[in-house]
Design a protein around this motif. Structure first.
Motif, PDB file in Angstrom:
ATOM      1  N   SER A   1       0.831  -1.209   0.000  1.00 22.49           N
ATOM      2  CA  SER A   1       0.000   0.000   0.000  1.00 22.49           C
ATOM      3  C   SER A   1       0.865   1.259   0.000  1.00 22.49           C
ATOM      4  N   VAL A   2       1.994   1.235   0.696  1.00 21.35           N
ATOM      5  CA  VAL A   2       2.923   2.371   0.649  1.00 21.35           C
ATOM      6  C   VAL A   2       3.428   2.579  -0.774  1.00 21.35           C
ATOM      7  N   LEU A   3       3.852   1.508  -1.418  1.00 23.25           N
ATOM      8  CA  LEU A   3       4.361   1.649  -2.783  1.00 23.25           C
ATOM      9  C   LEU A   3       3.289   2.170  -3.723  1.00 23.25           C
ATOM     10  N   LEU A   4       2.078   1.639  -3.633  1.00 26.93           N
ATOM     11  CA  LEU A   4       1.004   2.117  -4.503  1.00 26.93           C
ATOM     12  C   LEU A   4       0.707   3.598  -4.268  1.00 26.93           C
ATOM     13  N   GLU A   5       0.714   4.013  -3.002  1.00 27.54           N
ATOM     14  CA  GLU A   5       0.491   5.431  -2.705  1.00 27.54           C
ATOM     15  C   GLU A   5       1.631   6.284  -3.255  1.00 27.54           C
ATOM     16  N   GLU A   6       2.854   5.807  -3.120  1.00 26.98           N
ATOM     17  CA  GLU A   6       4.000   6.542  -3.639  1.00 26.98           C
ATOM     18  C   GLU A   6       3.986   6.601  -5.166  1.00 26.98           C
ATOM     19  N   LEU A   7       3.519   5.542  -5.804  1.00 21.02           N
ATOM     20  CA  LEU A   7       3.404   5.534  -7.260  1.00 21.02           C
ATOM     21  C   LEU A   7       2.309   6.462  -7.753  1.00 21.02           C
ATOM     22  N   GLY A   8       1.324   6.698  -6.903  1.00 24.45           N
ATOM     23  CA  GLY A   8       0.220   7.570  -7.286  1.00 24.45           C
ATOM     24  C   GLY A   8      -0.726   6.941  -8.284  1.00 24.45           C
ATOM     25  N   VAL A   9      -0.841   5.610  -8.235  1.00 26.94           N
ATOM     26  CA  VAL A   9      -1.724   4.925  -9.169  1.00 26.94           C
ATOM     27  C   VAL A   9      -3.030   4.551  -8.472  1.00 26.94           C
ATOM     28  N   GLU A  10      -4.064   4.374  -9.277  1.00 21.39           N
ATOM     29  CA  GLU A  10      -5.367   4.010  -8.740  1.00 21.39           C
ATOM     30  C   GLU A  10      -5.364   2.539  -8.347  1.00 21.39           C
ATOM     31  N   TYR A  11      -5.918   2.244  -7.176  1.00 17.59           N
ATOM     32  CA  TYR A  11      -6.041   0.842  -6.762  1.00 17.59           C
ATOM     33  C   TYR A  11      -7.276   0.668  -5.899  1.00 17.59           C
ATOM     34  N   ASN A  12      -7.735  -0.565  -5.864  1.00 20.30           N
ATOM     35  CA  ASN A  12      -8.930  -0.921  -5.109  1.00 20.30           C
ATOM     36  C   ASN A  12      -8.496  -1.724  -3.889  1.00 20.30           C
ATOM     37  N   LEU A  13      -8.712  -1.179  -2.697  1.00 18.87           N
ATOM     38  CA  LEU A  13      -8.307  -1.834  -1.458  1.00 18.87           C
ATOM     39  C   LEU A  13      -9.371  -2.842  -1.035  1.00 18.87           C
ATOM     40  N   ILE A  14      -8.946  -4.098  -0.877  1.00 17.96           N
ATOM     41  CA  ILE A  14      -9.860  -5.158  -0.445  1.00 17.96           C
ATOM     42  C   ILE A  14      -9.305  -5.741   0.854  1.00 17.96           C
ATOM     43  N   PRO A  15      -9.818  -5.313   2.010  1.00 18.95           N
ATOM     44  CA  PRO A  15      -9.297  -5.812   3.294  1.00 18.95           C
ATOM     45  C   PRO A  15      -9.551  -7.308   3.455  1.00 18.95           C
ATOM     46  N   VAL A  16      -8.565  -7.984   4.005  1.00 20.45           N
ATOM     47  CA  VAL A  16      -8.646  -9.413   4.301  1.00 20.45           C
ATOM     48  C   VAL A  16      -8.608  -9.556   5.817  1.00 20.45           C
ATOM     49  N   ASP A  17      -9.647 -10.104   6.413  1.00 24.07           N
ATOM     50  CA  ASP A  17      -9.722 -10.261   7.868  1.00 24.07           C
ATOM     51  C   ASP A  17      -8.995 -11.552   8.256  1.00 24.07           C
TER      52      ASP A  17
END
Length: 221
Positions: free
Chosen positions: A16-32
């Motif tokens: 998630s840090v890398l995706l935020e740093e890349l600035g790309v769109e992503y869909n977060l799907i939490p896994v419990d």
């Protein structure tokens, strides 16, 4: 669009840090993890090892990638960031990424188990993992005395991967006293907006006892 299946752990935050740093769109799907979502047939079809994180690249024929280090390499190559073009610098980035994958992550993970989560306190086990974590921190500190970042003058996936674990040193019960270069590096990464956002995707339990209870469930699975 990238689908990210993840949970609030250092390995999950690496992506998630890398995706935020890349600035790309992503869909977060939490896994419990406490409910065993990672062991369902649907999840195991993506990662037979039953571990987070996993990504599905919807723009690439729904291509699935598991293992946090492999995901980081895939994303950095795909988007052309935080992955040096120079072969020697890129090799250094990969070496320090593997250092985290094979050393920092496993040792801090075991320190967490025996120091925080395991119902029986075993001093020899706690000491063993605390000492090894501290040794690894000293290795990082030595490298960061030579260079602003692990691979050289620019931040890479190696920095994000190690930082997501090292920043939790207090939870693991490991001291960073005297490691000035490590502290400087941690503080610099904390100032990056992508790093700040990434470590809250998803949020961790707010109360320590809730976090411990959650982790104990995972330890016994």
């Amino acid at each position: 669009m990238i689908d990210l299946y993840t949970a609030p752990t250092p390995n999950g935050y690496k992506v998630s840090v890398l995706l935020e740093e890349l600035g790309v769109e992503y869909n977060l799907i939490p896994v419990d993890l406490s409910k065993g979502d990672q062991k369902t047939p649907e999840f195991l079809a993506m990662n037979p090892n039953g571990r987070i994180p996993v990504i599905v690249d919807r723009d690439n024929d729904d291509f699935v990638v598991f293992e946090s280090g492999a995901i980081m390499i895939y994303l950095a190559e795909k988007y052309g960031q935080f992955y040096p073009a120079d072969p020697k610098v890129r090799s250094r980035a990969l070496q320090w990424l593997m250092f985290q994958m094979g050393g920092v992550g496993p040792m801090m993970g075991q320190a967490n188990v025996f120091y925080r989560y395991f119902p029986e306190k075993i001093p020899a086990a706690i000491d063993r993992y605390h000492h090894e974590c501290r040794r690894l921190f000293e290795v990082l500190d030595t490298r960061l005395a030579e260079s602003p970042y692990l691979a050289g003058d620019e931040v890479t996936i190696a920095d994000f991967a190690n930082w997501c674990w090292v920043r939790t040193y207090n939870w693991s019960g490991v001291s960073i006293d005297g490691l000035a270069h490590l502290k400087r590096w941690m503080d610099e990464l904390y100032e990056r907006p992508g790093c700040q956002r990434g470590i809250h995707r998803p949020e961790r339990p707010k109360k320590p006892d809730e976090l411990i209870k959650h982790a104990q469930t995972m330890v016994t699975r």
